[in-house]
Design a protein around this motif. Structure first.
Motif, PDB file in Angstrom:
ATOM      1  N   ILE A  79       2.503   1.759  -3.390  1.00  0.00           N
ATOM      2  CA  ILE A  79       1.972   2.378  -4.562  1.00  0.00           C
ATOM      3  C   ILE A  79       1.393   4.088  -4.031  1.00  0.00           C
ATOM      4  O   ILE A  79       1.428   4.521  -5.199  1.00  0.00           O
ATOM      5  CB  ILE A  79       0.617   1.328  -4.564  1.00  0.00           C
ATOM      6  CG1 ILE A  79       0.385   0.240  -4.742  1.00  0.00           C
ATOM      7  CG2 ILE A  79      -0.838   2.404  -4.921  1.00  0.00           C
ATOM      8  CD1 ILE A  79      -0.616  -0.149  -4.492  1.00  0.00           C
ATOM      9  N   LYS A  80       1.545   4.485  -2.846  1.00  0.00           N
ATOM     10  CA  LYS A  80       0.956   5.970  -3.113  1.00  0.00           C
ATOM     11  C   LYS A  80       2.143   6.902  -3.170  1.00  0.00           C
ATOM     12  O   LYS A  80       2.009   7.792  -3.802  1.00  0.00           O
ATOM     13  CB  LYS A  80       1.041   5.493  -0.839  1.00  0.00           C
ATOM     14  CG  LYS A  80       0.114   6.948  -0.720  1.00  0.00           C
ATOM     15  CD  LYS A  80      -0.146   7.323   1.297  1.00  0.00           C
ATOM     16  CE  LYS A  80      -0.316   8.993   1.141  1.00  0.00           C
ATOM     17  NZ  LYS A  80       0.631  10.260   0.333  1.00  0.00           N
ATOM     18  N   LEU A  81       3.558   5.846  -2.612  1.00  0.00           N
ATOM     19  CA  LEU A  81       4.028   6.646  -3.364  1.00  0.00           C
ATOM     20  C   LEU A  81       4.832   6.911  -4.502  1.00  0.00           C
ATOM     21  O   LEU A  81       5.507   8.350  -4.441  1.00  0.00           O
ATOM     22  CB  LEU A  81       5.535   5.815  -3.046  1.00  0.00           C
ATOM     23  CG  LEU A  81       6.239   6.212  -0.869  1.00  0.00           C
ATOM     24  CD1 LEU A  81       7.630   5.234  -0.509  1.00  0.00           C
ATOM     25  CD2 LEU A  81       6.436   8.189  -0.741  1.00  0.00           C
ATOM     26  N   ILE A 128       2.019   6.873  -6.889  1.00  0.00           N
ATOM     27  CA  ILE A 128       1.152   7.742  -7.161  1.00  0.00           C
ATOM     28  C   ILE A 128       1.592   9.426  -7.182  1.00  0.00           C
ATOM     29  O   ILE A 128       1.240   9.938  -7.744  1.00  0.00           O
ATOM     30  CB  ILE A 128       0.085   7.585  -6.203  1.00  0.00           C
ATOM     31  CG1 ILE A 128      -0.825   6.440  -6.556  1.00  0.00           C
ATOM     32  CG2 ILE A 128      -1.014   8.871  -6.597  1.00  0.00           C
ATOM     33  CD1 ILE A 128      -1.714   5.312  -6.389  1.00  0.00           C
ATOM     34  N   ASP A 129       2.754   9.422  -5.878  1.00  0.00           N
ATOM     35  CA  ASP A 129       2.755  10.785  -5.611  1.00  0.00           C
ATOM     36  C   ASP A 129       4.303  10.915  -6.159  1.00  0.00           C
ATOM     37  O   ASP A 129       4.169  12.644  -6.840  1.00  0.00           O
ATOM     38  CB  ASP A 129       2.827  11.119  -4.119  1.00  0.00           C
ATOM     39  CG  ASP A 129       1.823  10.479  -2.950  1.00  0.00           C
ATOM     40  OD1 ASP A 129       1.156  10.728  -3.456  1.00  0.00           O
ATOM     41  OD2 ASP A 129       2.470  10.065  -1.588  1.00  0.00           O
ATOM     42  N   THR A 157       0.752  -1.381   0.183  1.00  0.00           N
ATOM     43  CA  THR A 157       0.163  -0.153  -0.231  1.00  0.00           C
ATOM     44  C   THR A 157       1.304   1.420  -0.135  1.00  0.00           C
ATOM     45  O   THR A 157       0.177   2.162  -0.451  1.00  0.00           O
ATOM     46  CB  THR A 157      -0.822   0.240   1.117  1.00  0.00           C
ATOM     47  OG1 THR A 157      -1.825  -1.183   0.880  1.00  0.00           O
ATOM     48  CG2 THR A 157      -1.929   1.442   1.303  1.00  0.00           C
ATOM     49  N   ARG A 158       1.998   1.119   0.790  1.00  0.00           N
ATOM     50  CA  ARG A 158       2.423   2.281   1.091  1.00  0.00           C
ATOM     51  C   ARG A 158       3.586   2.334  -0.175  1.00  0.00           C
ATOM     52  O   ARG A 158       3.904   3.720  -0.972  1.00  0.00           O
ATOM     53  CB  ARG A 158       3.679   2.101   2.569  1.00  0.00           C
ATOM     54  CG  ARG A 158       5.001   3.292   1.966  1.00  0.00           C
ATOM     55  CD  ARG A 158       4.132   4.480   2.286  1.00  0.00           C
ATOM     56  NE  ARG A 158       4.897   5.389   2.487  1.00  0.00           N
ATOM     57  CZ  ARG A 158       5.014   6.918   2.848  1.00  0.00           C
ATOM     58  NH1 ARG A 158       4.066   7.567   1.936  1.00  0.00           N
ATOM     59  NH2 ARG A 158       6.095   7.622   2.766  1.00  0.00           N
TER      60      ARG A 158
END
Length: 305
Positions: free
Chosen positions: A62-64, A66-67, A59-60
């Motif tokens: 993926i977030k990184l 995306i950012d 999850t982390r």
């Protein structure tokens, strides 16, 4: 001499903490790996993020992604508007090291001089170190700016924005000598130019790498994947993201086909398995075979959408 009263306790505490962290990382690393029950092969890209980062959840990760890619893509969009405002067709050339990208670019520049003498061609070169490739391009008479990425394994949109600004300020680029406003601004190209430059080509030679550059938009009109016949025909399946992202695949160094084991038809089949719409050209930058088809493709790429 008095011994440190906490040294023994500290050592055991550190070892215990280290063991705990190691076990936690060990457990984490295996929560998204797929193990083939027959061969024992490990696939660390089976999780939702399609990548394994020690100590980081899917999850982390993926977030990184995306950012980071989101920030890059905003600049890429600005680059794309800027290129369009100047009549520039930008192509992102991607490949493994040694595929012949720079040799192909030098041959292309010289061939375009003969075919379209008025066409402006410029190059942004990407490598971790040295200006060898940019020096080769400049020797043809075309303006070039070298980007050295240090430990970086790919170009990104902000790098290209700055390099494009440098190209416009370069004294060799006489076409833009009277048009040197800042091209590195961090806002969309909202103001309309009173002119649109004549057609021009910008080749962006990315860092030699079939992995990372696949997901980084630079603002280009298209990615062009260059595959040398010395590399093996299985590359499209080994590195699918790159070939899925590319509009064109160039099979380069076909003059060496009599001397290597390379199944051309299988390579084309695998590339189209990954990307059914990919266009394919076969050429030799050394002998010139197939260069006319490449120049024709460039001509179509420069036509208005």
């Amino acid at each position: 001499m008095q011994e440190h009263p906490h040294s023994h306790t500290h050592e055991h505490g550190h070892e215990g903490a280290h063991s705990h962290v190691h076990d936690a990382v060990h457990d984490h690393e295996h929560d998204h790996v797929h193990i083939d029950p027959r061969s024992g092969d490990l696939h660390f890209g089976a999780g939702a993020a399609r990548v394994s980062v020690p100590g980081m959840s899917q999850t982390r990760a993926i977030k990184l992604e995306i950012d980071i890619l989101g920030a890059n893509n905003r600049i890429a969009s600005q680059n794309r508007h800027h290129f369009e405002a100047h009549g520039v067709t930008a192509l992102n050339l991607v490949s493994s090291p040694g595929s012949g990208k720079t040799t192909l670019l030098c041959a292309t520049i010289n061939a375009l001089k003969r075919r379209e003498p008025g066409l402006h061609v410029a190059v942004i070169e990407g490598d971790q170190q040295t200006s060898f490739d940019a020096d080769r391009i400049r020797a043809t008479g075309a303006p070039a700016v070298q980007i050295n990425t240090g430990k970086g394994c790919h170009l990104d949109a902000p790098m290209v924005a700055q390099a494009f600004a440098q190209l416009h300020q370069h004294p060799d680029d006489a076409r833009h000598a009277a048009h040197q406003h800042d091209h590195s601004h961090d806002h969309p190209h909202a103001h309309e130019h009173a002119h649109v430059d004549a057609r021009s080509l910008l080749f962006i030679e990315n860092v030699g790498n079939l992995v990372c550059p696949a997901v980084w938009d630079l603002g280009e009109a298209a990615k062009v994947a260059i595959l040398s016949v010395t590399e093996g025909e299985d590359k499209p399946l080994k590195y699918p993201d790159m070939f899925a992202a590319s509009k064109l695949m160039i099979l380069n160094k076909i003059d060496l086909l009599p001397h290597v084991q390379f199944d051309v038809q299988r390579c084309i089949e695998l590339a189209r398995r990954v990307n059914p719409g990919i266009e394919i050209l076969k050429l030799s930058a050394t002998t010139g075979e197939g260069m006319d088809a490449w120049l024709n493709w460039l001509g179509y790429a420069m036509e208005p959408a």
